[in-house]
Design a protein around this motif. Structure first.
Motif, PDB file in Angstrom:
ATOM      1  N   PHE A   1       0.872  -1.174   0.029  1.00 18.20           N
ATOM      2  CA  PHE A   1      -0.086   0.032  -0.127  1.00 18.20           C
ATOM      3  C   PHE A   1       0.886   1.351   0.051  1.00 18.20           C
ATOM      4  O   PHE A   1       0.622   2.224  -0.587  1.00 18.20           O
ATOM      5  CB  PHE A   1      -1.005  -0.095   1.324  1.00 18.20           C
TER       6      PHE A   1
ATOM      7  N   ALA B   1       0.986   4.228  -2.842  1.00 19.16           N
ATOM      8  CA  ALA B   1       0.337   5.418  -2.535  1.00 19.16           C
ATOM      9  C   ALA B   1       0.993   6.686  -3.040  1.00 19.16           C
ATOM     10  O   ALA B   1       0.585   7.891  -3.162  1.00 19.16           O
ATOM     11  CB  ALA B   1       0.606   5.974  -1.196  1.00 19.16           C
TER      12      ALA B   1
ATOM     13  N   MET C   1      -0.095  -7.686  -6.205  1.00 21.15           N
ATOM     14  CA  MET C   1      -1.389  -6.887  -5.547  1.00 21.15           C
ATOM     15  C   MET C   1      -2.254  -7.766  -5.139  1.00 21.15           C
ATOM     16  O   MET C   1      -3.284  -7.120  -4.797  1.00 21.15           O
ATOM     17  CB  MET C   1      -1.751  -6.012  -7.022  1.00 21.15           C
TER      18      MET C   1
ATOM     19  N   MET D   1      -8.749  -5.947   0.612  1.00 18.32           N
ATOM     20  CA  MET D   1      -9.801  -4.992   0.238  1.00 18.32           C
ATOM     21  C   MET D   1     -11.235  -5.505   0.202  1.00 18.32           C
ATOM     22  O   MET D   1     -12.287  -5.037   0.523  1.00 18.32           O
ATOM     23  CB  MET D   1      -9.215  -4.036  -1.041  1.00 18.32           C
ATOM     24  N   GLN D   2     -11.179  -6.939  -0.609  1.00 21.83           N
ATOM     25  CA  GLN D   2     -12.541  -7.432  -0.789  1.00 21.83           C
ATOM     26  C   GLN D   2     -13.375  -7.795   0.598  1.00 21.83           C
ATOM     27  O   GLN D   2     -14.511  -8.064   0.173  1.00 21.83           O
ATOM     28  CB  GLN D   2     -12.153  -8.851  -1.545  1.00 21.83           C
TER      29      GLN D   2
ATOM     30  N   PHE E   1     -16.688  -5.991  -3.672  1.00 17.53           N
ATOM     31  CA  PHE E   1     -16.540  -5.258  -5.173  1.00 17.53           C
ATOM     32  C   PHE E   1     -16.869  -6.518  -5.926  1.00 17.53           C
ATOM     33  O   PHE E   1     -16.385  -7.513  -6.060  1.00 17.53           O
ATOM     34  CB  PHE E   1     -15.588  -4.695  -5.320  1.00 17.53           C
TER      35      PHE E   1
ATOM     36  N   ALA F   1     -15.614  -8.039  -9.395  1.00 17.29           N
ATOM     37  CA  ALA F   1     -14.315  -8.089  -9.777  1.00 17.29           C
ATOM     38  C   ALA F   1     -13.777  -7.292 -10.996  1.00 17.29           C
ATOM     39  O   ALA F   1     -12.845  -6.229 -10.971  1.00 17.29           O
ATOM     40  CB  ALA F   1     -13.821  -9.536 -10.113  1.00 17.29           C
TER      41      ALA F   1
ATOM     42  N   LEU G   1     -12.975   0.819 -14.803  1.00 18.85           N
ATOM     43  CA  LEU G   1     -11.548   0.765 -15.019  1.00 18.85           C
ATOM     44  C   LEU G   1     -11.173   1.763 -16.299  1.00 18.85           C
ATOM     45  O   LEU G   1     -10.266   2.663 -16.124  1.00 18.85           O
ATOM     46  CB  LEU G   1     -11.096  -0.619 -15.325  1.00 18.85           C
TER      47      LEU G   1
ATOM     48  N   PHE H   1     -11.691   5.201 -15.443  1.00 23.28           N
ATOM     49  CA  PHE H   1     -10.773   5.708 -14.186  1.00 23.28           C
ATOM     50  C   PHE H   1      -9.381   6.048 -14.783  1.00 23.28           C
ATOM     51  O   PHE H   1      -8.660   7.040 -14.709  1.00 23.28           O
ATOM     52  CB  PHE H   1     -10.755   4.652 -13.333  1.00 23.28           C
TER      53      PHE H   1
ATOM     54  N   LEU I   1      -6.370   8.523  -4.862  1.00 25.13           N
ATOM     55  CA  LEU I   1      -5.725   7.220  -4.774  1.00 25.13           C
ATOM     56  C   LEU I   1      -4.550   7.417  -3.737  1.00 25.13           C
ATOM     57  O   LEU I   1      -4.239   6.452  -2.943  1.00 25.13           O
ATOM     58  CB  LEU I   1      -5.189   6.827  -6.287  1.00 25.13           C
TER      59      LEU I   1
ATOM     60  N   PHE J   1      -4.601   4.833  -0.609  1.00 24.07           N
ATOM     61  CA  PHE J   1      -3.471   3.872  -0.479  1.00 24.07           C
ATOM     62  C   PHE J   1      -2.665   4.227   0.759  1.00 24.07           C
ATOM     63  O   PHE J   1      -2.220   3.467   1.466  1.00 24.07           O
ATOM     64  CB  PHE J   1      -2.596   3.849  -1.488  1.00 24.07           C
TER      65      PHE J   1
ATOM     66  N   MET K   1     -13.397   2.330  -1.123  1.00 24.64           N
ATOM     67  CA  MET K   1     -12.019   1.435  -1.573  1.00 24.64           C
ATOM     68  C   MET K   1     -12.223   0.937  -3.102  1.00 24.64           C
ATOM     69  O   MET K   1     -11.349   0.574  -3.747  1.00 24.64           O
ATOM     70  CB  MET K   1     -12.139   0.266  -0.632  1.00 24.64           C
ATOM     71  N   ARG K   2     -13.534   1.301  -3.496  1.00 25.83           N
ATOM     72  CA  ARG K   2     -13.729   0.948  -4.910  1.00 25.83           C
ATOM     73  C   ARG K   2     -12.643   1.467  -5.752  1.00 25.83           C
ATOM     74  O   ARG K   2     -12.357   0.684  -6.631  1.00 25.83           O
ATOM     75  CB  ARG K   2     -15.112   1.219  -5.338  1.00 25.83           C
ATOM     76  N   ALA K   3     -12.297   2.841  -5.685  1.00 24.45           N
ATOM     77  CA  ALA K   3     -11.539   3.434  -6.575  1.00 24.45           C
ATOM     78  C   ALA K   3      -9.922   2.408  -6.803  1.00 24.45           C
ATOM     79  O   ALA K   3      -9.568   2.353  -7.718  1.00 24.45           O
ATOM     80  CB  ALA K   3     -11.094   4.976  -6.105  1.00 24.45           C
ATOM     81  N   SER K   4      -9.600   2.251  -5.557  1.00 26.64           N
ATOM     82  CA  SER K   4      -8.248   1.715  -5.557  1.00 26.64           C
ATOM     83  C   SER K   4      -8.349   0.040  -5.984  1.00 26.64           C
ATOM     84  O   SER K   4      -7.605  -0.211  -6.605  1.00 26.64           O
ATOM     85  CB  SER K   4      -7.692   1.794  -4.352  1.00 26.64           C
ATOM     86  N   SER K   5      -9.424  -0.328  -5.586  1.00 27.47           N
ATOM     87  CA  SER K   5      -9.727  -1.571  -6.209  1.00 27.47           C
ATOM     88  C   SER K   5     -10.068  -1.843  -7.590  1.00 27.47           C
ATOM     89  O   SER K   5      -9.559  -2.763  -8.372  1.00 27.47           O
ATOM     90  CB  SER K   5     -11.323  -2.279  -5.563  1.00 27.47           C
ATOM     91  N   ILE K   6     -10.601  -0.861  -8.350  1.00 35.11           N
ATOM     92  CA  ILE K   6     -10.759  -0.554  -9.777  1.00 35.11           C
ATOM     93  C   ILE K   6      -9.520  -0.532 -10.322  1.00 35.11           C
ATOM     94  O   ILE K   6      -8.903  -1.204 -11.334  1.00 35.11           O
ATOM     95  CB  ILE K   6     -11.698   0.650 -10.328  1.00 35.11           C
ATOM     96  N   TRP K   7      -8.430   0.549  -9.847  1.00 37.62           N
ATOM     97  CA  TRP K   7      -7.223   0.684 -10.214  1.00 37.62           C
ATOM     98  C   TRP K   7      -6.569  -0.661 -10.070  1.00 37.62           C
ATOM     99  O   TRP K   7      -5.700  -0.765 -11.220  1.00 37.62           O
ATOM    100  CB  TRP K   7      -6.424   1.926  -9.327  1.00 37.62           C
ATOM    101  N   MET K   8      -6.407  -1.545  -9.193  1.00 39.41           N
ATOM    102  CA  MET K   8      -5.577  -2.499  -9.073  1.00 39.41           C
ATOM    103  C   MET K   8      -6.107  -3.735  -9.986  1.00 39.41           C
ATOM    104  O   MET K   8      -5.107  -4.434 -10.666  1.00 39.41           O
ATOM    105  CB  MET K   8      -5.617  -3.212  -7.915  1.00 39.41           C
ATOM    106  N   GLN K   9      -7.336  -3.553 -10.502  1.00 37.39           N
ATOM    107  CA  GLN K   9      -7.820  -4.635 -11.331  1.00 37.39           C
ATOM    108  C   GLN K   9      -7.335  -4.517 -12.822  1.00 37.39           C
ATOM    109  O   GLN K   9      -7.143  -5.345 -13.526  1.00 37.39           O
ATOM    110  CB  GLN K   9      -9.255  -4.401 -11.535  1.00 37.39           C
ATOM    111  N   GLY K  10      -6.903  -3.331 -12.928  1.00 37.94           N
ATOM    112  CA  GLY K  10      -5.998  -3.257 -14.268  1.00 37.94           C
ATOM    113  C   GLY K  10      -4.723  -4.222 -14.477  1.00 37.94           C
ATOM    114  O   GLY K  10      -4.094  -4.330 -15.497  1.00 37.94           O
TER     115      GLY K  10
ATOM    116  N   PHE L   1      -7.729  -9.970 -11.514  1.00 39.82           N
ATOM    117  CA  PHE L   1      -8.050 -11.017 -10.013  1.00 39.82           C
ATOM    118  C   PHE L   1      -9.264 -11.550 -10.319  1.00 39.82           C
ATOM    119  O   PHE L   1     -10.438 -10.723 -10.638  1.00 39.82           O
ATOM    120  CB  PHE L   1      -8.075 -10.176  -9.040  1.00 39.82           C
TER     121      PHE L   1
ATOM    122  N   ALA M   1     -12.678 -11.835  -8.523  1.00 39.50           N
ATOM    123  CA  ALA M   1     -13.427 -10.826  -7.599  1.00 39.50           C
ATOM    124  C   ALA M   1     -13.139 -11.382  -6.190  1.00 39.50           C
ATOM    125  O   ALA M   1     -12.649 -10.808  -5.258  1.00 39.50           O
ATOM    126  CB  ALA M   1     -14.760 -10.564  -7.942  1.00 39.50           C
TER     127      ALA M   1
END
Lengths: 115, 115
Positions: A14, A18, A81, A88-89, A94, A96, A102, A105, B10, B14, B81-90, B94, B96
């Motif tokens: 994290f 950041a 990650m 976070m899940q 969320f 997935a 995305l 964003f 973010l 984070f 937390m969704r914002a960071s979750s979305i970012w990480m999904q890129g 993963f 979900a």
DNA sequence: ACTATATTCAACCAAATGGTTGACCAACAG
DNA sequence: CTGTTGGTCAACCATTTGGTTGAATATAGT
């Protein structure tokens, strides 16, 4: 898979995420493996500063570095990650793969962040 | 939904998640809304220190605080937390809801982290 | 051997972080 | 009004962070 990470891992991951420069680096590496010098090129800071950022990313496990000749190649290690993603899940169930969100964003993020 | 967050969001999220005390607080709030004093109780640090942590969590949007009488109630705001979750999904597509991994992971995290 | 390139190391600096303590303000209880 | 509880504010301190620069190291080219 998904082995439980050491507690400090989340701190490192994290903390690494950041910083906008480091997130930008990760986004660059998403497209291609890169040498340190090439990673540093778009940023206005010194090469040494970028090198430090890469060290942090590596200590967090988010990238791997492999030295071939005099060039050190940086490559994304996206599995790292997963630990934070899993953590976070626990907080919101969320969906997935919100690709729509995305996309919108990343536009904003890539456009305005960490030049 | 899933509106694109400001770039600095973010950073704040984070950074907030990078501290084990703050993650522990979030995990506590997952079970129940709590007053500031009660949030602080399990920690060895001063109330003022915990108050600062809560301020950071609020600035990151991860919690909301509502004052009723002289008591300030803290409540989880998991959408942030969704914002960071979305970012990480890129970075790795993963799956979900890895509940199995989550369970094993939270055991380790809750057991050893931020007492 | 000399020179240029790739990268890190070391020393330094300003600003942020995470903590402390003591004073302060708000709200309820007597 | 007084006293106590809930919580923040302000000043301070040590450590970390994110950056700088200049020297050092390693590899490659000639």
């Amino acid at each position: 898979m998904t082995k439980a990470p050491a507690p400090q891992t989340l701190d490192l991951i994290f903390a690494a995420l950041a910083d906008p420069t480091r997130r930008a680096i990760l986004e660059m590496l998403l497209e291609d493996d890169m040498a340190v010098t090439d990673v540093a090129e778009p940023f206005e800071m010194s090469l040494a500063a970028v090198s430090k950022h890469l060290t942090l990313l590596m200590r967090a496990g988010l990238i791997a570095q492999e030295k071939r000749g005099r060039v050190k190649w940086c490559k994304l290690e996206p599995d790292a990650m997963r630990a934070s993603s899993i953590w976070m899940q626990g907080f919101g169930q969320f969906e997935a793969l919100d690709l729509d969100g995305l996309e919108r964003f990343l536009e904003a993020e890539l456009g305005e962040d960490a030049g």
